[in-house]
Motif scaffolding. Structure first.
Motif, PDB file in Angstrom:
ATOM      1  N   GLN A  34      55.437  25.535  34.532  1.00  0.00           N
ATOM      2  CA  GLN A  34      54.316  26.471  34.611  1.00  0.00           C
ATOM      3  C   GLN A  34      53.526  26.510  33.311  1.00  0.00           C
ATOM      4  OE1 GLN A  34      54.647  30.309  36.495  1.00  0.00           O
ATOM      5  NE2 GLN A  34      56.543  29.734  37.536  1.00  0.00           N
TER       6      GLN A  34
ATOM      7  N   ASP B  43      42.199  33.728  34.127  1.00  0.00           N
ATOM      8  CA  ASP B  43      42.389  32.793  35.242  1.00  0.00           C
ATOM      9  C   ASP B  43      42.225  31.333  34.811  1.00  0.00           C
ATOM     10  OD1 ASP B  43      42.984  34.732  37.040  1.00  0.00           O
ATOM     11  OD2 ASP B  43      40.980  34.880  37.914  1.00  0.00           O
TER      12      ASP B  43
ATOM     13  N   ARG C  94      49.366  29.224  39.442  1.00  0.00           N
ATOM     14  CA  ARG C  94      49.373  29.994  40.684  1.00  0.00           C
ATOM     15  C   ARG C  94      49.211  29.086  41.893  1.00  0.00           C
ATOM     16  NH1 ARG C  94      45.438  34.676  38.267  1.00  0.00           N
ATOM     17  NH2 ARG C  94      47.065  35.965  37.301  1.00  0.00           N
TER      18      ARG C  94
ATOM     19  N   PRO D 260      52.680  29.508  44.287  1.00  0.00           N
ATOM     20  CA  PRO D 260      51.971  30.652  44.864  1.00  0.00           C
ATOM     21  C   PRO D 260      52.819  31.900  44.994  1.00  0.00           C
ATOM     22  CG  PRO D 260      52.449  28.988  46.540  1.00  0.00           C
ATOM     23  CD  PRO D 260      52.777  28.376  45.219  1.00  0.00           C
TER      24      PRO D 260
END
Length: 435
Positions: free
Chosen positions: A175, A423, A430, A434
């Motif tokens: 991530q 973002d 993401r 999800p």
């Protein structure tokens, strides 16, 4: 004794050890041992040292670290750096600034396979500085763009610094890697934008465009970059699509870099052994620092200092933006005296609780940390990239630092942008995760 006084004593003790030239990992362990003495005599400091160091060093997540380091060491010994300038140059003649953009693109590409800021800066500067000087480009802009773009080695995945942070903060390495892509492109765009604006404002200091090449000639010049670009794309897609873990991607990266070195004729027993020993030295240094940091972090937890500090920060009622601004200033100051990995391992045990309490995502905070570490790389007097360029250009430290100053402020702007628009950092993580 109040926790604030204990914290001041321990920080003073650590500063004394570091100032005396004690290895960072050993200084951290010694400070952790001292902290255990304030935690109560019933807690055995030696047993905590053994279990903490072993528990953190035996982490499966850390297996990716030596592999990514080795991947960079192998490619560092190929002709990749020599081919970059020839490969990118024909495609950039139409941009304001022309070949100066090679610094940014080449550092972005090499940074994605080296994971090291200093290695990226040194490798690209070795070929770009003489080439740009020979063609009549402004030397100060060359030095500044190389100092700034060299920091992309730790922002564009895979990155050694990201692995260290992910292990320290106990977040997913994949991530954090994914979170670094778009900020990396943002920083490259800011750098190239500045180069373009500067060139338009100073047309007399920009040499004329070189003779145009046909499409076939451009492809021919760029041909030797294709294997490396394919390796990078394969590693990135494997991470993004979930085909492999970070450790498995690192292993594939090592195999791919060995294949590229063999294809280029650079894979000899001497270069292979040099890459192994280089990776071993760097990995041992980082693991010793991580072991010391983990013990110091555990010691701080026993004393209750991080929780008390987080509570104190919370009592100040700082807004999230004010907290990020304060942390940015703190890391800029730390960056004048410490390298990036040391900054992360020295501060995460105290800063992470504060960041959690302020409501920031730890993956996002990892990219914020990498950006402020990049600032440290171009901050005098201990900016590693400044040292590299000073050595390679023969210029004095003030000249190099002054040339790098605009790119330092562009990194500050990048931190402001990802803070206002988080973002940019969190989009890819993401999409890939999800849940």
């Amino acid at each position: 004794m109040e926790l604030l006084s204990i914290a001041a004593i321990l920080l003073g003790f650590l500063a004394l050890l570091l100032g005396a030239g004690v290895w960072i990992g050993v200084a951290l362990m010694a400070t952790g041992w001292a902290g255990m003495q304030f935690a109560g005599g019933a807690i055995p400091a030696g047993s905590v040292l053994a279990t903490t160091v072993w528990g953190n060093s035996a982490s499966w997540s850390l297996a990716a670290l030596p592999l990514f380091i080795w991947m960079g060491e192998i490619l560092f010994r190929t002709r990749l750096s020599e081919e970059m300038f020839r490969g990118f140059a024909p495609w950039l003649n139409w941009l304001p600034g022309r070949l100066m953009h090679v610094n940014v693109l080449a550092c972005g590409v090499f940074g994605s396979v080296s994971g090291s800021s200093a290695a990226t800066c040194a490798t690209v500067a070795k070929i770009a500085l003489p080439e740009l000087k020979k063609r009549g480009y402004d030397e100060n802009l060359s030095l500044g763009s190389l100092a700034g773009a060299g920091t992309l080695g730790i922002l564009i995945p895979p990155s050694i610094t990201m692995v260290v942070y992910a292990v320290q903060a106990n977040v997913s390495i994949i991530q954090v890697f994914l979170a670094g892509f778009l900020p990396g492109l943002l920083v490259m765009a800011l750098y190239s934008g500045y180069i373009g604006i500067w060139s338009l404002a100073n047309p007399s200091r920009t040499p004329p465009a070189e003779p145009p090449m046909s499409f076939r000639q451009r492809i021919s010049e760029s041909l030797n970059l294709i294997p490396c670009l394919l390796l990078i794309i394969f590693v990135f897609l494997s991470l993004l699509m979930g085909w492999a873990t970070a450790t498995e991607c690192a292993a594939w990266g090592v195999l791919g870099s060995l294949a590229i070195a063999w294809w280029q004729g650079a894979l000899t027993w001497e270069s292979f052994w040099a890459s192994v020993m280089g990776a071993t030295r760097v990995n041992c240094m980082i693991l010793l620092i991580l072991a010391g940091a983990s013990y110091m972090g555990t010691s701080m937890a026993y004393t209750g200092i991080p929780l008390a500090l987080a509570s104190w920060v919370n009592s100040l009622q700082l807004s999230p933006y004010a907290l990020i601004a304060a942390l940015t200033v703190m890391y800029i100051v730390l960056g004048t005296a410490l390298d990036g990995i040391s900054m992360i391992v020295l501060t995460t045990a105290i800063v992470i609780p504060m960041v959690k309490q302020a409501g920031f995502d730890l993956v996002w905070f990892g990219i914020f940390l990498v950006l402020v570490v990049e600032m440290a790389e171009v901050s005098p007097p201990v900016g590693f990239n400044l040292f590299v360029l000073q050595t390679m250009s023969g210029k004095d430290s003030n000249t190099v630092a002054k040339a790098a100053l605009p790119f330092f402020f562009l990194l500050v702007l990048a931190v402001a942008i990802i803070t206002v628009f988080p973002d940019i950092v969190m989009l890819l993580p993401r999409i890939a995760f999800p849940g």
